[in-house]
Design a protein around this motif. Sequence first.
Motif, PDB file in Angstrom:
ATOM      1  N   GLU A 212       2.566  21.588   1.654  1.00  0.00           N
ATOM      2  CA  GLU A 212       2.579  22.272   2.938  1.00  0.00           C
ATOM      3  C   GLU A 212       1.614  23.457   2.901  1.00  0.00           C
ATOM      4  O   GLU A 212       1.332  24.022   1.847  1.00  0.00           O
ATOM      5  CB  GLU A 212       3.995  22.764   3.252  1.00  0.00           C
ATOM      6  N   SER A 213       1.105  23.837   4.071  1.00  0.00           N
ATOM      7  CA  SER A 213       0.172  24.956   4.133  1.00  0.00           C
ATOM      8  C   SER A 213       0.887  26.266   3.819  1.00  0.00           C
ATOM      9  O   SER A 213       2.075  26.437   4.093  1.00  0.00           O
ATOM     10  CB  SER A 213      -0.465  25.035   5.527  1.00  0.00           C
ATOM     11  N   VAL A 214       0.139  27.182   3.245  1.00  0.00           N
ATOM     12  CA  VAL A 214       0.661  28.500   2.876  1.00  0.00           C
ATOM     13  C   VAL A 214      -0.152  29.552   3.620  1.00  0.00           C
ATOM     14  O   VAL A 214      -1.390  29.518   3.621  1.00  0.00           O
ATOM     15  CB  VAL A 214       0.568  28.722   1.355  1.00  0.00           C
ATOM     16  N   THR A 215       0.540  30.504   4.259  1.00  0.00           N
ATOM     17  CA  THR A 215      -0.146  31.577   4.978  1.00  0.00           C
ATOM     18  C   THR A 215      -0.720  32.573   3.980  1.00  0.00           C
ATOM     19  O   THR A 215      -0.034  33.019   3.054  1.00  0.00           O
ATOM     20  CB  THR A 215       0.823  32.293   5.928  1.00  0.00           C
ATOM     21  N   LEU A 216      -1.981  32.941   4.183  1.00  0.00           N
ATOM     22  CA  LEU A 216      -2.667  33.838   3.261  1.00  0.00           C
ATOM     23  C   LEU A 216      -2.560  35.284   3.728  1.00  0.00           C
ATOM     24  O   LEU A 216      -2.399  35.572   4.918  1.00  0.00           O
ATOM     25  CB  LEU A 216      -4.146  33.439   3.154  1.00  0.00           C
ATOM     26  N   ASP A 217      -2.674  36.187   2.772  1.00  0.00           N
ATOM     27  CA  ASP A 217      -2.639  37.618   3.075  1.00  0.00           C
ATOM     28  C   ASP A 217      -3.998  38.060   3.602  1.00  0.00           C
ATOM     29  O   ASP A 217      -5.030  37.853   2.953  1.00  0.00           O
ATOM     30  CB  ASP A 217      -2.277  38.412   1.821  1.00  0.00           C
ATOM     31  N   LEU A 218      -3.993  38.703   4.785  1.00  0.00           N
ATOM     32  CA  LEU A 218      -5.219  39.192   5.401  1.00  0.00           C
ATOM     33  C   LEU A 218      -5.405  40.677   5.105  1.00  0.00           C
ATOM     34  O   LEU A 218      -4.422  41.404   4.857  1.00  0.00           O
ATOM     35  CB  LEU A 218      -5.177  38.978   6.912  1.00  0.00           C
ATOM     36  N   ASN A 219      -6.655  41.129   5.151  1.00  0.00           N
ATOM     37  CA  ASN A 219      -6.904  42.556   5.003  1.00  0.00           C
ATOM     38  C   ASN A 219      -6.603  43.278   6.318  1.00  0.00           C
ATOM     39  O   ASN A 219      -6.192  42.660   7.301  1.00  0.00           O
ATOM     40  CB  ASN A 219      -8.349  42.814   4.548  1.00  0.00           C
ATOM     41  N   GLN A 220      -6.817  44.569   6.344  1.00  0.00           N
ATOM     42  CA  GLN A 220      -6.432  45.361   7.514  1.00  0.00           C
ATOM     43  C   GLN A 220      -7.208  44.957   8.765  1.00  0.00           C
ATOM     44  O   GLN A 220      -6.674  44.955   9.874  1.00  0.00           O
ATOM     45  CB  GLN A 220      -6.652  46.846   7.215  1.00  0.00           C
ATOM     46  N   ASP A 221      -8.480  44.596   8.587  1.00  0.00           N
ATOM     47  CA  ASP A 221      -9.302  44.193   9.733  1.00  0.00           C
ATOM     48  C   ASP A 221      -9.148  42.716  10.082  1.00  0.00           C
ATOM     49  O   ASP A 221      -9.788  42.240  11.028  1.00  0.00           O
ATOM     50  CB  ASP A 221     -10.771  44.489   9.438  1.00  0.00           C
ATOM     51  N   ARG A 222      -8.360  41.997   9.330  1.00  0.00           N
ATOM     52  CA  ARG A 222      -8.086  40.582   9.555  1.00  0.00           C
ATOM     53  C   ARG A 222      -9.363  39.714   9.485  1.00  0.00           C
ATOM     54  O   ARG A 222      -9.445  38.659  10.092  1.00  0.00           O
ATOM     55  CB  ARG A 222      -7.376  40.342  10.894  1.00  0.00           C
ATOM     56  N   ASP A 223     -10.382  40.169   8.739  1.00  0.00           N
ATOM     57  CA  ASP A 223     -11.602  39.381   8.563  1.00  0.00           C
ATOM     58  C   ASP A 223     -11.840  39.027   7.093  1.00  0.00           C
ATOM     59  O   ASP A 223     -12.975  38.772   6.675  1.00  0.00           O
ATOM     60  CB  ASP A 223     -12.811  40.134   9.120  1.00  0.00           C
ATOM     61  N   GLY A 224     -10.777  39.022   6.310  1.00  0.00           N
ATOM     62  CA  GLY A 224     -10.855  38.638   4.908  1.00  0.00           C
ATOM     63  C   GLY A 224      -9.476  38.322   4.376  1.00  0.00           C
ATOM     64  O   GLY A 224      -8.457  38.729   4.955  1.00  0.00           O
ATOM     65  N   PHE A 225      -9.415  37.575   3.292  1.00  0.00           N
ATOM     66  CA  PHE A 225      -8.123  37.189   2.722  1.00  0.00           C
ATOM     67  C   PHE A 225      -8.260  37.063   1.206  1.00  0.00           C
ATOM     68  O   PHE A 225      -9.370  37.030   0.651  1.00  0.00           O
ATOM     69  CB  PHE A 225      -7.637  35.854   3.310  1.00  0.00           C
ATOM     70  N   VAL A 226      -7.127  37.001   0.553  1.00  0.00           N
ATOM     71  CA  VAL A 226      -7.054  36.731  -0.884  1.00  0.00           C
ATOM     72  C   VAL A 226      -6.058  35.594  -1.081  1.00  0.00           C
ATOM     73  O   VAL A 226      -5.130  35.413  -0.289  1.00  0.00           O
ATOM     74  CB  VAL A 226      -6.632  37.969  -1.694  1.00  0.00           C
ATOM     75  N   ALA A 227      -6.300  34.812  -2.139  1.00  0.00           N
ATOM     76  CA  ALA A 227      -5.417  33.683  -2.425  1.00  0.00           C
ATOM     77  C   ALA A 227      -5.520  33.351  -3.899  1.00  0.00           C
ATOM     78  O   ALA A 227      -6.434  33.809  -4.604  1.00  0.00           O
ATOM     79  CB  ALA A 227      -5.789  32.460  -1.583  1.00  0.00           C
ATOM     80  N   SER A 228      -4.602  32.568  -4.389  1.00  0.00           N
ATOM     81  CA  SER A 228      -4.631  32.103  -5.778  1.00  0.00           C
ATOM     82  C   SER A 228      -4.185  30.647  -5.801  1.00  0.00           C
ATOM     83  O   SER A 228      -3.324  30.233  -5.027  1.00  0.00           O
ATOM     84  CB  SER A 228      -3.726  32.961  -6.666  1.00  0.00           C
ATOM     85  N   ILE A 229      -4.808  29.891  -6.710  1.00  0.00           N
ATOM     86  CA  ILE A 229      -4.486  28.474  -6.864  1.00  0.00           C
ATOM     87  C   ILE A 229      -4.290  28.190  -8.340  1.00  0.00           C
ATOM     88  O   ILE A 229      -5.151  28.518  -9.172  1.00  0.00           O
ATOM     89  CB  ILE A 229      -5.610  27.579  -6.304  1.00  0.00           C
ATOM     90  N   ALA A 230      -3.184  27.584  -8.681  1.00  0.00           N
ATOM     91  CA  ALA A 230      -2.923  27.184 -10.068  1.00  0.00           C
ATOM     92  C   ALA A 230      -3.692  25.900 -10.371  1.00  0.00           C
ATOM     93  O   ALA A 230      -3.533  24.895  -9.670  1.00  0.00           O
ATOM     94  CB  ALA A 230      -1.429  26.989 -10.297  1.00  0.00           C
ATOM     95  N   ILE A 231      -4.525  25.928 -11.387  1.00  0.00           N
ATOM     96  CA  ILE A 231      -5.313  24.754 -11.785  1.00  0.00           C
ATOM     97  C   ILE A 231      -4.466  23.940 -12.759  1.00  0.00           C
ATOM     98  O   ILE A 231      -4.539  24.116 -13.978  1.00  0.00           O
ATOM     99  CB  ILE A 231      -6.648  25.163 -12.440  1.00  0.00           C
ATOM    100  N   ASP A 232      -3.627  23.075 -12.204  1.00  0.00           N
ATOM    101  CA  ASP A 232      -2.751  22.268 -13.047  1.00  0.00           C
ATOM    102  C   ASP A 232      -3.103  20.781 -13.018  1.00  0.00           C
ATOM    103  O   ASP A 232      -2.698  20.021 -13.888  1.00  0.00           O
ATOM    104  CB  ASP A 232      -1.291  22.455 -12.636  1.00  0.00           C
ATOM    105  N   ALA A 233      -3.833  20.351 -12.000  1.00  0.00           N
ATOM    106  CA  ALA A 233      -4.233  18.945 -11.878  1.00  0.00           C
ATOM    107  C   ALA A 233      -5.419  18.868 -10.934  1.00  0.00           C
ATOM    108  O   ALA A 233      -5.633  19.756 -10.102  1.00  0.00           O
ATOM    109  CB  ALA A 233      -3.078  18.083 -11.369  1.00  0.00           C
ATOM    110  N   SER A 234      -6.193  17.821 -11.063  1.00  0.00           N
ATOM    111  CA  SER A 234      -7.335  17.620 -10.170  1.00  0.00           C
ATOM    112  C   SER A 234      -6.826  17.203  -8.794  1.00  0.00           C
ATOM    113  O   SER A 234      -6.034  16.267  -8.665  1.00  0.00           O
ATOM    114  CB  SER A 234      -8.269  16.554 -10.739  1.00  0.00           C
TER     115      SER A 234
END
Length: 572
Positions: A212-234
């Motif tokens: 399922e989709s996950v909502t990402l954290d936006l910065n204060q101006d809402r023109d950037g985000f940060v995310a993390s992905i676990a590299i466990d499988a291709s």
Amino acid sequence: FSRVVKFERIQPVLLGAGGAVLAFLLLAGMLHEYASVGLLRLLPWVNAKYPVRTFITDKIAHEKAVPKGEPVTLEAECAGAIPSKAYVFFKYADKGWSRAETITSRTVEERDGRRVAIFKYEYDPVVADFEYYIAAGDNESEPRKVLAIERPELAKLEVRYQLPEYISTQPTEWKNERQLRAVAGATAYLKGTLNKPVKKAGGAKLVVGNAESVTLDLNQDRDGFVASIAIDASKEYEIILEDEYGFQNKDKVRHRIRAEEDKLPAITWTAPAQHLEVTPTAVVSLALRLEEDYGLRKAELKFKRYKPAAAGVAAPAAEGPKPAGGADPALNSPPVDGGFELASDGFGKGARKLSLEHEWSLADMALQPGELVVYHAEAWDFCPSARKGEEAREWHLKVLSAAEIKQKLDIERLRLIEVLKAIIKDEEADKKSVDGVVDNLGRGNIFDLPERQKVTEAESLQQQLSRRTNDLEREFDNLLSRYRSNALDTPEDTQRLQAIIGVLHDCGAQKMPDAARQIAAAALAREDAERIQNLRNGSKIQQDILTDLKALLDQMQKWAETEELIRLAREL
């Protein structure tokens, strides 16, 4: 006030005025609707509209947002007196209304017993805000506004990886990439920059694989985000953006996530890299190259020692490996395992390539002629997980007596003499071909196709002779190493072999390539004089090669004759 204003005097005026207004209203109501509207519009506070026969319904709201660079369909429905044409007027920025453009797309439908005409105008593409209205028949629509809105897009994506702790505790540097690739167990940290702000709730979402989709954290101006992905499988991942108008990013690409297995180090043997026949006291020079993605921890050499079978006793072939000769060894006992660590100061985290050398003295093993030693190398990294690597390449050491080894090496040396003779013979033939072309051109004959073919073949043969001479040099070098490793070399023999190697190197790596270049230049020369000079230069170099190789052959033959006389003397 009544003493000043004489109501009896103004009363007739007021009654006359009221009667006039009443008559005006009665007249307006009795007249045709167009006339009545006209009479009412004479009054300054009345803005009545004239009645129409064509009724226009605009399908676009008062203000409509459209993705910039994409088309929009301007649509209006006309009922009542249906015209055959409709017109659209545009207004951009602070400019006035443009000239009418004809709407040619027209369809007529029946709805609830009445006919309705649908007019459509394709505006492609929308590059800026504009206003428009549609005129049809005796009517026109209210002005509508179209807003050109940029879709939200991912302008920049940076990623860095936190590798597993056994590899590194520090994250990698940020770099621009969208295809994620790292060792399994790593975490990819994403930092995205957008071309515009997105909506506050759910403006940026991440979909990894089939999850399922996950909502990402936006910065204060809402023109950037940060995310993390676990590299466990291709798998694949996708970033979905949405702005306040509900527009999503158009370029929704599922990027690849590649989780790589931390494989065991790769081992490449460089010496001896072949099966050997050795004496019990030989010293085997080992050289191998290790390659690893993240860090080399240690390496070992492991061997199995097989003793010869007793007379008349033979074990099944499957119980032991095939030795250098290709025949199955006869074994009467299980192998004895052994091994030792290959030491180096280069091991450690971050050590990705390492060359190891080791002088393996067999004297400590107290080997006997007839035994067989099968060995291979193993290497490890810092990964704590147990993994199965590729089948290790095994090499064989067949133990023979010193006299047997000496005899085999001497036979090998005699074989190399025959190889040298063949090289000399082909060099003489090549020189003869070159001299023939020189003689033919010297007689004034033209450099025609047959002569060109001879020159091309001579240059090709010279290159082949260079490669064969280099191969012969390596074989003599290997022969010298085998004499040394089995302690069968003498200072005199070593000096002779080194002299042979030096002459072969000079001819194969220097003189023969020079001769080939001179012959090749002759084929490209424009004038016969230049062509003849190049061929003569090549022939001169070939003569020097023949002089060196023939002198070398004489020395080797005398050496062999001398050893034969010594052997006969010993037998006598």
